[in-house]
Write a protein that holds these residues in place. Structure first.
Motif, PDB file in Angstrom:
ATOM      1  N   LYS A 123       0.866  -1.187   0.000  1.00  0.00           N
ATOM      2  CA  LYS A 123       0.000   0.000   0.000  1.00  0.00           C
ATOM      3  C   LYS A 123       0.901   1.235   0.000  1.00  0.00           C
ATOM      4  CE  LYS A 123      -4.332   1.308   2.269  1.00  0.00           C
ATOM      5  NZ  LYS A 123      -5.150   0.728   1.182  1.00  0.00           N
ATOM      6  N   ASP A 181      -6.662  -1.244  -3.310  1.00  0.00           N
ATOM      7  CA  ASP A 181      -6.006  -1.388  -2.007  1.00  0.00           C
ATOM      8  C   ASP A 181      -4.555  -0.923  -2.012  1.00  0.00           C
ATOM      9  OD1 ASP A 181      -8.288  -2.404  -0.800  1.00  0.00           O
ATOM     10  OD2 ASP A 181      -7.811  -4.477  -1.351  1.00  0.00           O
ATOM     11  N   GLU A 182      -3.995  -0.657  -3.179  1.00  0.00           N
ATOM     12  CA  GLU A 182      -2.627  -0.119  -3.235  1.00  0.00           C
ATOM     13  C   GLU A 182      -2.577   1.363  -2.906  1.00  0.00           C
ATOM     14  OE1 GLU A 182      -0.104  -2.755  -6.392  1.00  0.00           O
ATOM     15  OE2 GLU A 182      -1.496  -1.290  -7.251  1.00  0.00           O
ATOM     16  N   ALA A 184      -2.428   4.415  -0.827  1.00  0.00           N
ATOM     17  CA  ALA A 184      -2.118   4.812   0.544  1.00  0.00           C
ATOM     18  C   ALA A 184      -2.670   6.207   0.845  1.00  0.00           C
ATOM     19  CB  ALA A 184      -0.610   4.804   0.767  1.00  0.00           C
ATOM     20  N   ALA A 213      -7.509   4.142   2.157  1.00  0.00           N
ATOM     21  CA  ALA A 213      -6.569   5.224   1.855  1.00  0.00           C
ATOM     22  C   ALA A 213      -6.861   6.422   2.749  1.00  0.00           C
ATOM     23  CB  ALA A 213      -6.681   5.640   0.393  1.00  0.00           C
TER      24      ALA A 213
END
Length: 430
Positions: A123, A181-182, A184, A213
């Motif tokens: 993330k 989901d990556e 941040a 995020a």
């Protein structure tokens, strides 16, 4: 509302304007012995006369009290910044504890990113808009490098569709879904400085939170200009400068928002300093940092009082009027500006392409205009005639009527100068 492009009509709107009296609260520059028509409050607001008084007060206290001014000035310096939290909270839709004032805008965004951008192997991506204001681009790139990441991999830019001037909401949502989901952090300017487009901050924040995020907003062009409800929208953090619509003077102090859910978490990573330490124990010079349980816990050094004084003077005017009345006039005077420009374009057969969205919720006190066929020559002519507007490469003039001090007569006179300019350029071509 049906407008008229006449002096009598413009004056009639000014006579009915409940904010008209505030025009006298500001100092206007002059060009060729005449008061300017000032359309650049989105870059640097005019000087409030009260600001001069507030700065002079600090200077007098400094002269009379020296170091004792920290505790014995009429507005003691050691907690001067706290006076700004309550009136500012009303302008940005926050709790007073969620707002502090310190440093300058990009410095504050850097500091807040140290807390809210904590990338992991899974993330780590930051979503931002393409061609954001350069400071934001440089800041995000440097923060990514600080964590040992490659900006080309970690930074995901929201893009406009080919041939379009503004971002589409559905494309923003689709990009957040794509990163998933990556993601941040989502960090966007709440109002795009180039086009004047206002983003749907509530909806974007909510959607990004579905993926875990954090969401921050650069409100440089939004604070004091558009409706903000940062607490209700569940925004994680935000920062804004004070010298545009808030009229606090060149390079003046920046405001910060940190949502209350983070205030008691003493384990949060932050770049700490003693002005963020427990106020009741600050002068005990303790070894272990104990953050104030509010946005003030992100303070580092004692703030510049000479920077805060004009800000306090200005936001007191905002508190007197309230954002609701300012927004009401903003919408009407911006619509009148659009009407006058379109009327002049028809009269002289000119092509002024307004690229700012027409929808009320998607714009504030700014129209960004392509002056097709005229460009910088027309910009320079307007400046010489005492119409202070703003040029942005490659071909945009930004025109920002400000509810506090722009009159409807200003708009009409601007239209007359536009007509004169077009006839002058036509005669030169012939």
């Amino acid at each position: 509302m049906t407008f008229e492009n006449t002096l009598a009509y413009a004056k009639s709107l000014d006579e009915k304007d409940p904010l008209a009296k505030y025009r006298e609260e500001f100092n206007f520059p002059q060009v060729n012995g005449k008061q300017v028509i000032y359309f650049t409050g989105n870059s640097l607001g005019l000087q409030p006369k009260r600001a001069v008084e507030y700065v002079n007060e600090v200077m007098q206290d400094w002269g009379a009290l020296a170091v004792e001014g920290h505790f014995y000035a009429e507005k003691p310096w050691w907690d001067y910044h706290e006076r700004l939290s309550e009136p500012l909270s009303g302008l940005v839709g926050a709790l007073p504890s969620e707002v502090t004032v310190m440093n300058t805008l990009t410095v504050n965004l850097h500091l807040l990113m140290m807390t809210f951008y904590r990338p992991t192997a899974e993330k780590y991506k930051i979503i931002c808009e393409e061609k954001a204001f350069p400071s934001d681009q440089y800041m995000i790139q440097s923060q990514v490098r600080l964590h040992g990441l490659d900006p080309k991999e970690a930074i995901v830019e929201l893009k406009k569709r080919p041939g379009e001037h503004n971002f589409r909401y559905e494309d923003i949502i689709a990009k957040i879904d794509e990163v998933g989901d990556e993601a941040a952090l989502v960090l966007i300017g709440g109002l795009n400085y180039y086009t004047g487009q206002v983003f749907d901050m509530r909806a974007i924040t909510a959607h990004a939170h579905q993926y875990g995020a954090k969401v921050g907003w650069d409100l440089a062009h939004a604070a004091g200009n558009v409706e903000l409800k940062l607490h209700e929208w569940n925004v994680d953090f935000a920062a804004w400068c004070s010298y545009k619509y808030m009229n606090a003077g060149p390079g003046s102090a920046s405001g910060c928002f940190v949502h209350e859910r983070y205030h008691t978490d003493k384990e949060l990573v932050r770049l700490a300093g003693w002005w963020g330490h427990n106020k009741e124990r600050r002068f005990l010079m303790e070894r272990k940092f104990d953050a104030i349980e509010s946005a003030h816990g992100w303070q580092i050094s004692n703030p510049s009082i000479l920077s805060l004084a004009p800000y306090l003077a200005s936001i007191e005017m905002f508190a007197e009027v309230g954002m609701e009345k300012l927004i009401t006039k903003r919408d009407q005077i911006t619509a009148y500006l659009e009407y006058v420009m379109e009327d002049v374009a028809r009269a002289v057969n000119a092509n002024y392409e307004i690229i700012t969205p027409k929808a009320g919720k998607e714009r504030g006190s700014q129209l960004s205009v392509f002056l097709h066929g005229k460009g910088k020559d027309l910009f320079s002519y307007l400046m010489d005639e005492g119409v202070i507007v703003d040029w942005r490469e490659p071909n945009v003039v930004r025109i920002a009527p400000v509810p506090f001090y722009t009159s409807y007569e200003d708009i009409f006179r601007f239209g007359e100068i536009l007509k004169k300019a077009d006839s002058l350029f036509h005669s030169q071509e012939e």
